[in-house]
Enzyme design. Structure first.
Site, short mmCIF file in Angstrom:
data_model
loop_
_atom_site.label_atom_id
_atom_site.label_comp_id
_atom_site.label_asym_id
_atom_site.label_seq_id
_atom_site.Cartn_x
_atom_site.Cartn_y
_atom_site.Cartn_z
N GLY A 77 5.49 -13.87 -35.56
CA GLY A 77 6.24 -13.78 -36.81
C GLY A 77 7.73 -14.02 -36.72
O GLY A 77 8.46 -13.62 -37.61
N GLY A 78 8.22 -14.67 -35.67
CA GLY A 78 9.64 -14.93 -35.57
C GLY A 78 10.11 -16.05 -36.48
O GLY A 78 9.30 -16.75 -37.09
N ASN B 296 3.45 -22.12 -32.20
CA ASN B 296 2.93 -21.16 -31.22
C ASN B 296 1.82 -21.73 -30.36
O ASN B 296 1.76 -21.46 -29.16
CB ASN B 296 2.42 -19.91 -31.92
CG ASN B 296 3.46 -18.80 -32.04
OD1 ASN B 296 3.12 -17.65 -32.21
ND2 ASN B 296 4.73 -19.15 -31.96
N ASN C 228 -1.22 -13.59 -31.40
CA ASN C 228 0.02 -13.32 -30.67
C ASN C 228 0.98 -12.53 -31.56
O ASN C 228 1.24 -12.93 -32.69
CB ASN C 228 0.67 -14.66 -30.26
CG ASN C 228 2.09 -14.52 -29.76
OD1 ASN C 228 2.98 -15.22 -30.18
ND2 ASN C 228 2.29 -13.58 -28.85
N ARG D 274 12.57 -25.18 -34.96
CA ARG D 274 12.35 -23.84 -35.52
C ARG D 274 13.35 -23.53 -36.63
O ARG D 274 13.02 -22.87 -37.62
CB ARG D 274 12.44 -22.79 -34.41
CG ARG D 274 11.41 -22.91 -33.31
CD ARG D 274 10.15 -22.16 -33.56
NE ARG D 274 10.31 -20.75 -33.76
CZ ARG D 274 9.42 -19.83 -33.37
NH1 ARG D 274 8.34 -20.20 -32.71
NH2 ARG D 274 9.60 -18.56 -33.64
N HIS E 17 7.24 -13.08 -23.92
CA HIS E 17 6.39 -12.84 -25.09
C HIS E 17 5.50 -14.02 -25.44
O HIS E 17 4.58 -13.87 -26.23
CB HIS E 17 7.29 -12.49 -26.27
CG HIS E 17 6.59 -11.87 -27.44
ND1 HIS E 17 5.80 -10.74 -27.33
CD2 HIS E 17 6.56 -12.21 -28.76
CE1 HIS E 17 5.33 -10.41 -28.51
NE2 HIS E 17 5.77 -11.29 -29.40
N TRP E 18 5.80 -15.18 -24.87
CA TRP E 18 5.04 -16.40 -25.18
C TRP E 18 4.17 -16.81 -23.99
O TRP E 18 4.38 -17.85 -23.37
CB TRP E 18 5.98 -17.54 -25.54
CG TRP E 18 6.58 -17.46 -26.90
CD1 TRP E 18 6.24 -16.61 -27.91
CD2 TRP E 18 7.64 -18.29 -27.41
NE1 TRP E 18 7.02 -16.85 -29.02
CE2 TRP E 18 7.88 -17.87 -28.74
CE3 TRP E 18 8.41 -19.31 -26.87
CZ2 TRP E 18 8.86 -18.46 -29.54
CZ3 TRP E 18 9.38 -19.90 -27.66
CH2 TRP E 18 9.60 -19.48 -28.98
#
Length: 295
Positions: free
Chosen positions: A45-46, A54, A113, A192, A270-271
Site C-alpha cells: 500500500g505504499g 509489486n 504483500n 511510482r 520489505h520487498w
C-alpha cells in the site's frame, strides 16, 4: 521463463459497484477446472503501489506453473478509487470476493504483500471457503511489533510523503523497502511518483490510511487478534531487515496460526519478491506444490 508485456496481460472487470484492474497469465483457465487452483496476488500500500509494480517482475516465475492474477486493490493502480468504508482490509477483501464472483472463480491460492497481506488474511478469515493456501509477505494487520517502536521507519516515510508529496520524499520511502539501494533507481521513482500523483490516487491513499487510525475502524484492522481463525496452511515470509513491518512482528502470527510456517530471507527488506526474487519464487511455489489443491 516467458516475459510478459504489461498491456497484453492487462484486464478489467466489475466487482460490484467498482471496476478493478488486474493482470492475468499462466496455464489453464482462471476457474482452474480440473487443474490446480489459480494464484491471486495482492500488492502493498505504499505511494504508487500497484499489482504490476509489486509483482510484474515476479509474474513469469509464478505463471510458469499457476494461472496467476495480479489485482490492483481498490484505490490503487488502474482500479477505481472510492472513499474507503470501514477498515480497508475488510473493504478490499469484499471487493476481491466480488471480483472472483464476476470471473466465476470459486477458490484461489492467495499471496499478499504488506497491505495485500492484510487483505488476504481478512479474506481467509471471513471467506475460508474461497481460499486454498495462503502466502503472506510482511503482512499488515497480522504484524504486531513486540520490540520495535510504532510507527516504524517505513510507515513514517510513507506518512511524510502523504503530507507533502515529492520525488525526494518518495525516494526516502522506497529506500526503506530494500537493503540493496541499487534497486532504488530514478526510473522506479519516476514510475511510482506518476502513479502516486495520478488523479484520485492521493485521496485514496489518505482514505485508506485513515481507516487504520480512525477509532471507529482501526480495531477491525488488528488482525493479529483473529490470527487463530486462519485455518489454512499458511506460509509467512519476511525479510530479516524489513523496516516497515519488522521481523519481530511475525512472532504472534506464527504462534497463533495453527498451520503456519515462517521463512526468513537474509539481507532483504520489505520487498522479498523483488530483492530475493528467485528464492522467494522457489519457496512459495514449493509450498503450494507441497499443499497442492485442485479445483
Amino acid at each position: 521463463m516467458t516475459a510478459y508485456d504489461k498491456e497484453s496481460v492487462r484486464r478489467s472487470a466489475k466487482a460490484g459497484d467498482l471496476t478493478l484492474n488486474y493482470y492475468e497469465a499462466g496455464p489453464g483457465t482462471p476457474t482452474g477446472v480440473g487443474g490446480d487452483l489459480p494464484l491471486l496476488m495482492l500488492h502493498g500500500g505504499g505511494p504508487g503501489a500497484s499489482a504490476w509494480s509489486n509483482f510484474g517482475s515476479a509474474l513469469p516465475r509464478f505463471a510458469s506453473t499457476f494461472h496467476t492474477l495480479l489485482v490492483d486493490q481498490p484505490g490503487f493502480g488502474g482500479s477505481d478509487k472510492p472513499p474507503v468504508v470501514g477498515n480497508y482490509f475488510r473493504f478490499s477483501a469484499g471487493y476481491v470476493v466480488r471480483l472472483l464472483d464476476e470471473l466465476g472463480i470459486e477458490r484461489v491460492h492467495l499471496l499478499g504483500n504488506s497491505l495485500g497481506g492484510g487483505t488476504a488474511s481478512r479474506l481467509a478469515i471471513d471467506h475460508p471457503d474461497r481460499v486454498g493456501r495462503l502466502i503472506l509477505m510482511g503482512p499488515g494487520g497480522l504484524s504486531l511489533n513486540l520490540f520495535h517502536a510504532d510507527p516504524t521507519e517505513g510507515v513514517k516515510r510513507l506518512t511524510e510523503f502523504n503530507m507533502e508529496p515529492s520525488r525526494e520524499a518518495l525516494r526516502a520511502f522506497i529506500s526503506t523497502m530494500v537493503v540493496n539501494q541499487d534497486l532504488v533507481t530514478d526510473e522506479l521513482v519516476e514510475e511510482r511518483y506518476a502513479d502516486a500523483t495520478a488523479p484520485g490516487a492521493r485521496e485514496a491513499m489518505i482514505s485508506m490510511g485513515m481507516s487504520f487510525f480512525d477509532p471507529e475502524t482501526r480495531e477491525d484492522g488488528m488482525l493479529w487478534r483473529e490470527a487463530h481463525r486462519i485455518r489454512k496452511h499458511t506460509l509467512l515470509t519476511w525479510g530479516r531487515e524489513d523496516r516497515v513491518n519488522p521481523l519481530d512482528g511475525a512472532l504472534v502470527a506464527l504462534k497463533a496460526i495453527p498451520r503456519a510456517t515462517l521463512h526468513v530471507f537474509p539481507n532483504c527488506g520489505h520487498w522479498a519478491q523483488i530483492e530475493a526474487a528467485d528464492e522467494f519464487a522457489e519457496v512459495a511455489t514449493a509450498f503450494l506444490a507441497r499443499h497442492r489443491e485442485r479445483s
